[in-house]
Design an enzyme around this catalytic site. Sequence first.
Site, PDB file in Angstrom:
ATOM      1  N   GLU A 124       0.828  -1.216   0.000  1.00 29.04           N
ATOM      2  CA  GLU A 124       0.000   0.000   0.000  1.00 29.04           C
ATOM      3  C   GLU A 124       0.864   1.269   0.000  1.00 29.04           C
ATOM      4  O   GLU A 124       0.535   2.264  -0.661  1.00 29.04           O
ATOM      5  CB  GLU A 124      -0.925  -0.001   1.224  1.00 29.04           C
ATOM      6  CG  GLU A 124      -1.840   1.192   1.356  1.00 29.04           C
ATOM      7  CD  GLU A 124      -2.828   1.317   0.203  1.00 29.04           C
ATOM      8  OE1 GLU A 124      -3.598   0.384  -0.013  1.00 29.04           O
ATOM      9  OE2 GLU A 124      -2.808   2.362  -0.475  1.00 29.04           O
ATOM     10  N   LYS A 200       4.978   4.447  -9.939  1.00 25.58           N
ATOM     11  CA  LYS A 200       3.711   4.395  -9.207  1.00 25.58           C
ATOM     12  C   LYS A 200       2.531   4.216 -10.171  1.00 25.58           C
ATOM     13  O   LYS A 200       1.585   3.482  -9.874  1.00 25.58           O
ATOM     14  CB  LYS A 200       3.555   5.664  -8.355  1.00 25.58           C
ATOM     15  CG  LYS A 200       4.552   5.698  -7.187  1.00 25.58           C
ATOM     16  CD  LYS A 200       4.645   7.070  -6.561  1.00 25.58           C
ATOM     17  CE  LYS A 200       5.539   7.089  -5.337  1.00 25.58           C
ATOM     18  NZ  LYS A 200       5.852   8.449  -4.859  1.00 25.58           N
TER      19      LYS A 200
HETATM   20  N1  HSE Z   1      10.116  10.558  -3.248  1.00 27.93           N
HETATM   21  C1  HSE Z   1       8.773  10.103  -3.138  1.00 27.93           C
HETATM   22  C2  HSE Z   1       7.845  11.288  -3.297  1.00 27.93           C
HETATM   23  C3  HSE Z   1       8.579   9.454  -1.797  1.00 27.93           C
HETATM   24  O1  HSE Z   1       8.310  12.418  -3.195  1.00 27.93           O
HETATM   25  O2  HSE Z   1       6.659  11.102  -3.557  1.00 27.93           O
HETATM   26  C4  HSE Z   1       7.246   8.772  -1.609  1.00 27.93           C
HETATM   27  O3  HSE Z   1       7.095   7.698  -2.497  1.00 27.93           O
END
Ligand code: HSE
Length: 403
Positions: A124, A200
Amino acid sequence: MVKIAVLGFGVVGSGVVELIDINHDKIARSAGEEVYVKYILDIRDFKDNPYENRFVKDFAEIEKDPEVSIVVETIGGARVAYDFTKRSLMAGKSVVTSNKELVSEHGCELLEIAAQHNVSYLFEASVGGGVPILRPIISCLSADEIEEVYGIVNGTTNYILTSMIKDGVSFDDALKDAQRKGYAEHDPSADIDGIDTCRKMCILADLSFGKNIAPASVPTQGISGVDGLDVAYAQKASANIKLIGRTVKLPNGKIISYVAPHVLLKDNLLANVDGVFNGVVVRGNATGETMYYGKGAGKLPTAAAVVSDVIESAKCKCGSNLISWDMAGDEITGEVNDLSDRWYIRAEIDADEASVTFGDIEVLGSDGQGTAFITREMTGYECAEKLENINAFAVYRVLGNNA
Ligand code: HSE
């Protein structure tokens, strides 16, 4: 009592240990039993740390300990973390992670190994930090055919853009600040160049569409080319420039995923998602649009998502969590240029020439260099064709209210 091991004592790993301490009783109530951190693996020494006696350097110690049923992997990267994750799953331990690189590259295989060993692989925290987004897609929207997911899923770049636009902070100072606050990746070019957003979006696409989308197949553009002049013109239309990841399933089954800065009009749900906050919009064929919002990076928000998966895994004594997706070939990848949107263009032409070439346009302004305007909706191909003989300084898709 459920005994866990935490691999990696960086921002997220130390946050997990801290949160299990701070919210000890609530976590025990949610999990149905006490959650105890038996080991912390890190190659560094942490003298005078309250957990000093739990640190180990040899992963085999954790791997061989039958008391450890859940391993939290917060090492990051796809090398050591891949090896330790595989070994943990094969040793019959569930694994929980915030590692988007590993999940986006090897999630399909690791989920299969987890299923074979009747344990869970949960992640998650890999998307949206503390924003609950994967479980809603897996569970709450499981009756929907998901048609599109788009969002701001990188806290660092959103923090930088917001600081530059709203507070007049320089790019370098905003980045330093994001690093100090523990938002940025170890190598912040993964944030700035859109790579983190790409990973992501691949995870969101994998779960939404059930097909593996490889990060290497996703056209990705970061924020380093965003010019202050375009920010100012966008603001004339009460719009903001944001780094957006987007994945769309076409009626013919093809999936289009890409990452690029967009101009977000004020009626778009994500237009005011600022600072370290993330926002994700999911469009299902039954539910319509739903939006998920919260802190996308940082120690405790991300740790909270990790620990919620530890609790989920502790409660699910049956093992496998039934998440999976299929490996897929290039045949499922659609062309980004097939997508129709309105476009923000700043080019070396005057307003009259712009309207002759593009038809109905909204002019945002002109300067010594040229004109900034927003077009009607057209595909990427049509837009590229019109731009063929024009010197364009900036071209961004525009997202308004498309509910
Ligand atoms: N470097 C990532 C961000 C950390 O700034 O979203 C969280 O996944």
